[in-house]
Scaffold this active site. Structure first.
Site, PDB file in Angstrom:
ATOM      1  N   ARG A 148      -3.297  -1.406  -1.907  1.00 47.14           N
ATOM      2  CA  ARG A 148      -3.167  -2.860  -2.040  1.00 47.14           C
ATOM      3  C   ARG A 148      -1.840  -3.415  -1.555  1.00 47.14           C
ATOM      4  NH1 ARG A 148      -4.588  -2.672  -8.285  1.00 47.14           N
ATOM      5  NH2 ARG A 148      -3.515  -0.710  -7.940  1.00 47.14           N
ATOM      6  N   CYS A 164       2.057  -2.145  -6.153  1.00 49.09           N
ATOM      7  CA  CYS A 164       0.813  -1.676  -6.786  1.00 49.09           C
ATOM      8  C   CYS A 164       1.090  -0.296  -7.383  1.00 49.09           C
ATOM      9  CB  CYS A 164      -0.353  -1.671  -5.795  1.00 49.09           C
ATOM     10  SG  CYS A 164      -0.170  -0.553  -4.398  1.00 49.09           S
ATOM     11  N   ASP A 198      -8.219  -2.223  -8.106  1.00 50.39           N
ATOM     12  CA  ASP A 198      -7.816  -1.017  -7.381  1.00 50.39           C
ATOM     13  C   ASP A 198      -9.022  -0.510  -6.564  1.00 50.39           C
ATOM     14  OD1 ASP A 198      -7.028   1.450  -6.543  1.00 50.39           O
ATOM     15  OD2 ASP A 198      -6.238   2.101  -8.473  1.00 50.39           O
TER      16      ASP A 198
HETATM   17  P1  4NP Z   1      -3.037   1.365  -4.788  1.00 50.82           P
HETATM   18  O1  4NP Z   1      -4.294   2.326  -5.011  1.00 50.82           O
HETATM   19  O2  4NP Z   1      -2.325   1.276  -6.100  1.00 50.82           O
HETATM   20  O3  4NP Z   1      -3.663   0.058  -4.381  1.00 50.82           O
HETATM   21  O4  4NP Z   1      -2.208   1.997  -3.680  1.00 50.82           O
HETATM   22  C1  4NP Z   1      -4.178   3.633  -5.477  1.00 50.82           C
HETATM   23  C2  4NP Z   1      -3.797   4.639  -4.624  1.00 50.82           C
HETATM   24  C3  4NP Z   1      -3.736   5.941  -5.072  1.00 50.82           C
HETATM   25  C4  4NP Z   1      -4.051   6.228  -6.392  1.00 50.82           C
HETATM   26  C5  4NP Z   1      -4.427   5.209  -7.247  1.00 50.82           C
HETATM   27  C6  4NP Z   1      -4.482   3.913  -6.793  1.00 50.82           C
HETATM   28  N1  4NP Z   1      -4.020   7.569  -6.833  1.00 50.82           N
HETATM   29  O5  4NP Z   1      -4.395   7.805  -8.001  1.00 50.82           O
HETATM   30  O6  4NP Z   1      -3.617   8.464  -6.094  1.00 50.82           O
END
Ligand code: 4NP
Length: 153
Positions: free
Chosen positions: A14, A8, A121
């Site tokens: 995720r 991800c 997300d």
């Molecule tokens: P992930 O979610 O891609 O599902 O781990 C996110 C975690 C952190 C961030 C964005 C999406 N961030 O911008 O820090």
């Protein structure tokens, strides 16, 4: 050994869930599951507490995972690379060494269907988003585990 990588953006919401869920459905003697993020914001961190909590609710402990960044060398290691959304897909494909390696990369929710669906997300939302994401990933991992287990692993 079949090697599966879940990817991800941040590797804290995720893909840690996808790693833990697929591990819970497969035999670690035969299937290695890992996860990574296309961005490096949280390297070395534990998964987001909301992912840890929703996984724990279903008996899965992801608290020991540590965030890492996706690297082109992952193409050398993994047989299947599952991404959560189209943006992850573009970022991972951009690092593929050749077109044949690109075939390893699939949208997680496209497993067993021709529909293009993304795992949303949940980072900026509430706990209900994490529950929804858990259910989407869980269904997809059922299909992946069935496929891996049927092919003799
Ligand atoms: P992930 O979610 O891609 O599902 O781990 C996110 C975690 C952190 C961030 C964005 C999406 N961030 O911008 O820090």
């Amino acid at each position: 050994m079949t090697k599966v990588l879940m990817v991800c953006l941040g590797n804290i919401c995720r893909s840690p869930l996808a790693e833990g869920i697929l591990q819970s459905k497969t035999n670690s003697e035969f299937v290695f599951v890992d996860s990574a993020g296309t961005a490096g914001f949280h390297i070395g961190n534990q998964p987001d507490i909301r992912s840890i909590n929703v996984a724990a609710k279903y008996g899965i402990d992801i608290s020991q995972q540590s965030c890492r960044k996706f690297s082109a060398s992952d193409f050398e290691v993994f047989d299947y690379i599952y991404v959560m959304d189209k943006s992850n897909y573009a970022n991972v494909i951009a690092k593929a060494p050749n077109t044949s390696e690109e075939k390893k990369v699939k949208l997680l929710l496209s497993e067993g269907t021709s529909e293009i669906q993304e795992v949303p997300d949940p980072y900026y939302g509430g706990n209900d988003g994490f529950e929804k994401v858990f259910q989407l990933i869980d269904k997809a991992c059922d299909k992946i585990a069935e496929k891996i287990n049927k092919n003799g692993i």
